[in-house]
Design a protein around this motif. Structure first.
Motif, PDB file in Angstrom:
ATOM      1  N   THR A 104      50.273  41.573  82.064  1.00  0.00           N
ATOM      2  CA  THR A 104      51.659  41.109  81.882  1.00  0.00           C
ATOM      3  C   THR A 104      52.413  41.074  83.204  1.00  0.00           C
ATOM      4  O   THR A 104      53.370  40.307  83.358  1.00  0.00           O
ATOM      5  CB  THR A 104      52.429  42.007  80.892  1.00  0.00           C
ATOM      6  OG1 THR A 104      52.511  43.342  81.420  1.00  0.00           O
ATOM      7  CG2 THR A 104      51.753  42.022  79.536  1.00  0.00           C
ATOM      8  N   ASP A 108      51.327  35.250  82.431  1.00  0.00           N
ATOM      9  CA  ASP A 108      51.974  35.127  81.128  1.00  0.00           C
ATOM     10  C   ASP A 108      50.942  35.467  80.060  1.00  0.00           C
ATOM     11  O   ASP A 108      49.829  34.932  80.066  1.00  0.00           O
ATOM     12  CB  ASP A 108      52.476  33.698  80.922  1.00  0.00           C
ATOM     13  CG  ASP A 108      53.497  33.282  81.982  1.00  0.00           C
ATOM     14  OD1 ASP A 108      54.233  34.164  82.465  1.00  0.00           O
ATOM     15  OD2 ASP A 108      53.535  32.084  82.335  1.00  0.00           O
ATOM     16  N   GLU A 110      49.970  36.109  75.893  1.00  0.00           N
ATOM     17  CA  GLU A 110      50.245  36.084  74.457  1.00  0.00           C
ATOM     18  C   GLU A 110      48.960  36.416  73.716  1.00  0.00           C
ATOM     19  O   GLU A 110      47.855  36.125  74.180  1.00  0.00           O
ATOM     20  CB  GLU A 110      50.803  34.738  74.003  1.00  0.00           C
ATOM     21  CG  GLU A 110      49.891  33.545  74.183  1.00  0.00           C
ATOM     22  CD  GLU A 110      50.535  32.272  73.649  1.00  0.00           C
ATOM     23  OE1 GLU A 110      50.512  32.082  72.425  1.00  0.00           O
ATOM     24  OE2 GLU A 110      51.065  31.494  74.475  1.00  0.00           O
ATOM     25  N   SER A 127      56.688  40.125  77.725  1.00  0.00           N
ATOM     26  CA  SER A 127      57.399  39.957  78.999  1.00  0.00           C
ATOM     27  C   SER A 127      56.552  40.527  80.131  1.00  0.00           C
ATOM     28  O   SER A 127      55.483  41.105  79.903  1.00  0.00           O
ATOM     29  CB  SER A 127      58.743  40.688  78.937  1.00  0.00           C
ATOM     30  OG  SER A 127      58.519  42.101  78.926  1.00  0.00           O
ATOM     31  N   ASP A 128      57.088  40.417  81.350  1.00  0.00           N
ATOM     32  CA  ASP A 128      56.315  40.909  82.494  1.00  0.00           C
ATOM     33  C   ASP A 128      56.260  42.425  82.574  1.00  0.00           C
ATOM     34  O   ASP A 128      55.586  42.981  83.436  1.00  0.00           O
ATOM     35  CB  ASP A 128      56.861  40.343  83.808  1.00  0.00           C
ATOM     36  CG  ASP A 128      58.330  40.661  84.012  1.00  0.00           C
ATOM     37  OD1 ASP A 128      58.890  41.449  83.206  1.00  0.00           O
ATOM     38  OD2 ASP A 128      58.918  40.129  84.972  1.00  0.00           O
TER      39      ASP A 128
END
Length: 566
Positions: A104, A108, A110, A127-128
């Protein structure tokens, strides 16, 4: 289903050396497919878009519920360990809980997942910092899909990385290594929306290996699987552990030295508990076990997989988990050497072998499916003792012994078979005996004198430019060319080189007639050696011809059942 992913306690985090090392496409693929394997996946699909810095890994593992998905990418979160005690009984591949969190911060991320038995899947975007920023229900088969995009986009790491082609080569090598450790898994790998390569599942690593190393055939390999007793110390350590077992397992795939070998030691591989590792000590043990079985400057093909008690391993001393520290190292080295010796012997189990020389194989059309014509099944009560299983029937050109057995015939070159016998006898019982009168040698250099002293010979000056040798290796004692043999020994090399030279000079010469009893005695002694497949110089000693292959070549199956057929 209750959540199984939890944040690690602070004291456990401090005991972990470092987070996962994410520094390339290959490292991302490794971490994600290891998670898939930990989830019980039997099919893994890896899709790569190197120019877009994008990776998909999909599996049919157990999947995750929504609670687990929401914690999966937070720092030091894992379902695989709970306390510091668990660090000494690691049975999973990815255990630190850092891989997804590290991703992360570098890309990116998911994840889409649906647990086995669940009616609904979920898609989560992170998120990062690893926090969930979007959640939605999604249609997905049971299992998990991890999507990594814009890898290293927010850092300067892309500039220092190898080219895309080099990175893809590293990805392929990584998947090959993992596949060898998990041969039951189906792999499908795509690059830029096109199929790149696949690996079909196999029952054993030996049956999988030809897919990865196409120049090696199934008949070039020998597999050994052994139960190995745990060491006494290990038994005491694991006595109160629920993971305690009485035995460990050793799996070995060996390229037979008379059939295949390499220019580099790049196929001496070691795996422990499902992970390919670097272990210089174990790799050197493997190389030593093949000593004097291969031609000069050639190296073996050998894959070793140990399944041992996790208390015997410290995985945590290397961040990438590729180097391991093994307790009771000398014990495992001894077990490995014994297993390799077993694999290289000729036993009743591998006596009936297919033609293994390419030219002869083509001649006999041995590549066809094997028939069962006139093939005597192995006696189930037959043991591993192969003494007298080869019967000497003739001698060809006073060089080759024709030997018969129940599955066909062998040609054995008499000189190098005898050389192997004598070499192993010399290694086991190197004896120097006094000789009277001494052997007198003329004009030896200081280096030659030093060499003879190094291998144990008693040598002293005997006048101007003369030297007296007063002890000899036993095998040279009765030879007329004893002086020439000693000169050969003076030309350099260690003790084993000297033993090879003595064995070679003492072995029966090609062109020497032998009667049936002499041939039979040599066959029996040769079959009992530790490494009967090659001579100490690495030359193959025998050629095997299966009766079924001979039957196909002579087309005897064409007349089976007819009145004139035999």
């Amino acid at each position: 289903m209750a959540s199984t992913i939890q944040a690690l306690p602070t004291e456990v985090v401090y005991l972990i050396t470092a987070g996962e090392v994410i520094d390339s496409f290959a490292s991302v693929v490794r971490e994600l497919v290891e998670n898939s394997l930990d989830a019980g996946a039997t099919r893994i699909v890896v899709s790569l878009w190197p120019q877009q810095w994008r990776i998909h890994v999909a599996d049919n593992g157990c999947g995750m519920n929504l609670d687990d998905l929401q914690q999966a990418a937070t720092a030091h979160s894992t379902s695989k360990i709970r306390s510091s005690a668990d660090l000494w009984k690691i049975n999973s591949l990815g255990f630190r809980g850092e891989a997804l969190h590290s991703l992360t911060t570098l890309a990116d991320l998911e994840i889409l997942s649906r647990p086995t038995g669940g009616n609904l899947g979920w898609r989560v975007i992170y998120s990062d910092s690893g926090k969930v920023v979007q959640v939605e229900a999604t249609a997905i088969a049971p299992g998990t899909v991890v999507i990594v995009s814009n890898l290293f986009g927010s850092s300067s790491r892309r500039q220092g990385l190898p080219s895309a082609a080099q990175q893809m080569k590293a990805v392929q090598a990584t998947i090959h290594q993992i596949a060898l450790c998990h041969p039951h898994v189906t792999w499908q790998v795509c690059q830029n929306d096109r199929q790149w390569f696949t690996i079909c599942p196999a029952t054993t690593t030996g049956k999988l290996l030809p897919q990865i190393l196409p120049q090696v055939r199934q008949g070039d390999l020998q597999e050994v699987k052994l139960e190995v007793p745990n060491t006494p110390n290990s038994a005491l350590q694991t006595q109160n552990s629920e993971l305690s077992t009485q035995h460990s397992a050793l799996s070995l795939v060996v390229g037979l030295p008379d059939r295949c070998h390499r220019h580099r030691p790049d196929w001496v591989r070691v795996a422990i508990n499902g992970r390919m590792v670097k272990s210089p000590e174990l790799e050197q043990t493997i190389l030593s076990a093949f000593h004097r079985t291969l031609p000069r400057d050639r190296y073996p093909i050998c894959f070793l997989h140990l399944a041992i008690s996790p208390e015997q391993i410290n995985w945590n001393r290397n961040p990438a988990k590729t180097e391991i520290y093994l307790n009771e190292l000398s014990y495992w080295q001894e077990q490995i050497t014994q297993a390799i010796n077993q694999a290289l012997r000729i036993s009743s189990a591998n006596l009936r072998e297919a033609v293994h020389t390419t030219r002869v194989g083509k001649l006999l059309k041995a590549a066809e499916a094997k028939g069962g014509y006139n093939f005597n099944p192995k006696n189930p009560n037959e043991g591993n003792d192969t003494q007298h299983s080869l019967k000497a029937v003739a001698q060809v050109s006073n060089t080759y012994i024709v030997a018969e057995h129940s599955g066909g015939m062998w040609l054995v070159e008499q000189h190098i078979a005898h050389e192997r016998v004598l070499y192993e006898q010399l290694c086991d019982n190197w004896q120097l005996v006094p000789t009277e009168p001494p052997i007198i040698l003329y004009q030896l250099s200081p280096a030659q004198v030093s060499q003879l002293q190094r291998i144990g010979l008693d040598i002293e000056p005997f006048g101007e430019q003369l030297w007296a040798v007063r002890t000899l290796p036993t095998l040279l004692q009765q030879r007329e060319d004893c002086a020439e043999a000693i000169l050969e020994l003076s030309w350099g090399g260690d003790l084993q080189t000297a033993q090879v030279a003595v064995a070679c000079r003492s072995a029966i010469r090609n062109g020497t007639p032998m009667n049936l009893q002499e041939m039979q005695t040599l066959l029996d002694e040769w079959q009992s050696t530790r490494n009967p497949r090659t001579c100490p110089h690495g030359r193959p000693i025998y050629l095997s011809l299966e009766e079924s292959a001979l039957a196909r070549f002579f087309r005897r199956n064409w007349v089976i059942g007819k009145s004139h057929g035999v």
